[in-house]
Motif scaffolding. Structure first.
Motif: not given
Length: 312
Positions: A168, A231, A281, A285
């Motif tokens: 990440r 993600e 994002k 997300l």
């Protein structure tokens, strides 16, 4: 099942706030720090807790541990500190990340890299989305940090592609709050210390350059959401509320209630003129959005500095 967390740079400004959240959530935490910029008092309250372990170690050297999550924050992050020993800074970003990725691969755990908005350099695109590849001077005085974090990101994605290591990557924009070092050279701490001591507030350039300041609790919540998401990133984490350096100085001047004057100096080499994250994002997300405004955050930060400096 309780997760076992390793936080490199855990005695530092951001790392110690992250450890507070992880400990309060009931996890087990290993704090790893060499105390170059970290301070033991930042994590003092957890020493002696059976779920907490403190390890003095430099990430440029390998270490063997058994953990479920690695939060890789270790690296001096302010110009004063990362320029003090630029070769060491570059080694920390490269070798430190290499060693932590090797550990993550060995034990099969997930690693979050604390990258930085500095990978964008002095941006030619404003505001900065994750797709922007940056404008960085590879031989400048800031490149030990900027390029160090860029290669750290590269290592993460290569480990992911070659070995399937779970990664990440967070690109952290200017963050402030309690426990910042008084002498770290960052603009928020500089201005607060100067105002509280009624010294001239130092403005580099004409003060029209911009920054976007994220309060530390907002950043930590974003890091935690990213770690437990699906993600890989990179994902910008920062407050998109852009203000000029001169505006920041006025806010600090107001909340310290001190009479101060300004002292203007030349802008340092490669100092970015604009910095503002695109956080689309993170919103879509991670369902993350910063909630602490600059006025509230600066008040809390000033109170912390007053207590530590014994100024009322």
């Amino acid at each position: 099942m309780k997760l076992r967390h390793l936080v490199t740079g855990g005695a530092g400004f951001v790392g110690s706030h992250l450890i507070d959240k992880l400990m309060n959530a009931g996890g087990e935490v290993l704090c790893l720090d060499n105390y170059f910029t970290g301070r033991k008092e930042n994590i003092q309250k957890w020493i002696g807790n059976p779920r907490f372990e403190l390890i003095r170690h430099d990430v440029t050297e390998p270490i063997r541990l058994e953990v479920d999550r690695i939060w890789h924050l270790a690296c001096p992050a302010s110009p004063v500190h990362y320029q003090y020993n630029p070769i060491k800074t570059a080694k920390t970003s490269f070798l430190g990340t290499y060693n932590m990725l090797g550990l993550a691969r060995r034990v099969g755990c997930r690693l979050l890299l604390a990258s930085t908005s500095e990978v964008y350099g002095d941006p030619e695109i404003h505001p900065q989305p994750e797709s922007y590849r940056g404008s960085v001077n590879t031989i400048g005085i800031r490149s030990c940090y900027d390029e160090g974090k860029r290669i750290a990101e590269t290592l993460c994605f290569d480990y992911n592609r070659m070995h399937g290591t779970e990664i990440r990557v967070a690109r952290i924009f200017n963050t402030y709050g309690p426990r910042m070092l008084e002498n770290d050279g960052r603009v928020v701490s500089n201005f607060i210390v100067q105002a509280l001591k009624e010294m001239p507030i130092t403005i580099y350039g004409d003060g029209s350059q911009t920054r976007s300041f994220c309060y530390v609790s907002d950043l930590v919540s974003g890091l935690m959401l990213l770690m437990e998401s699906n993600e890989k990133g990179p994902i910008n984490l920062g407050n998109p509320n852009e203000i000029t350096i001169k505006e920041l100085s006025s806010i600090i001047k107001t909340h310290t209630n001190k009479e101060v004057r300004y002292e203007y100096r030349d802008l340092p080499n490669d100092d970015p003129l604009q910095r503002q994250p695109v956080i689309t994002k993170a919103k879509e997300l991670l369902d993350w959005n910063p909630v602490v405004g600059i006025d509230e955050g600066i008040k809390l930060t000033i109170t912390d500095f007053e207590e530590r400096m014994k100024i009322s």
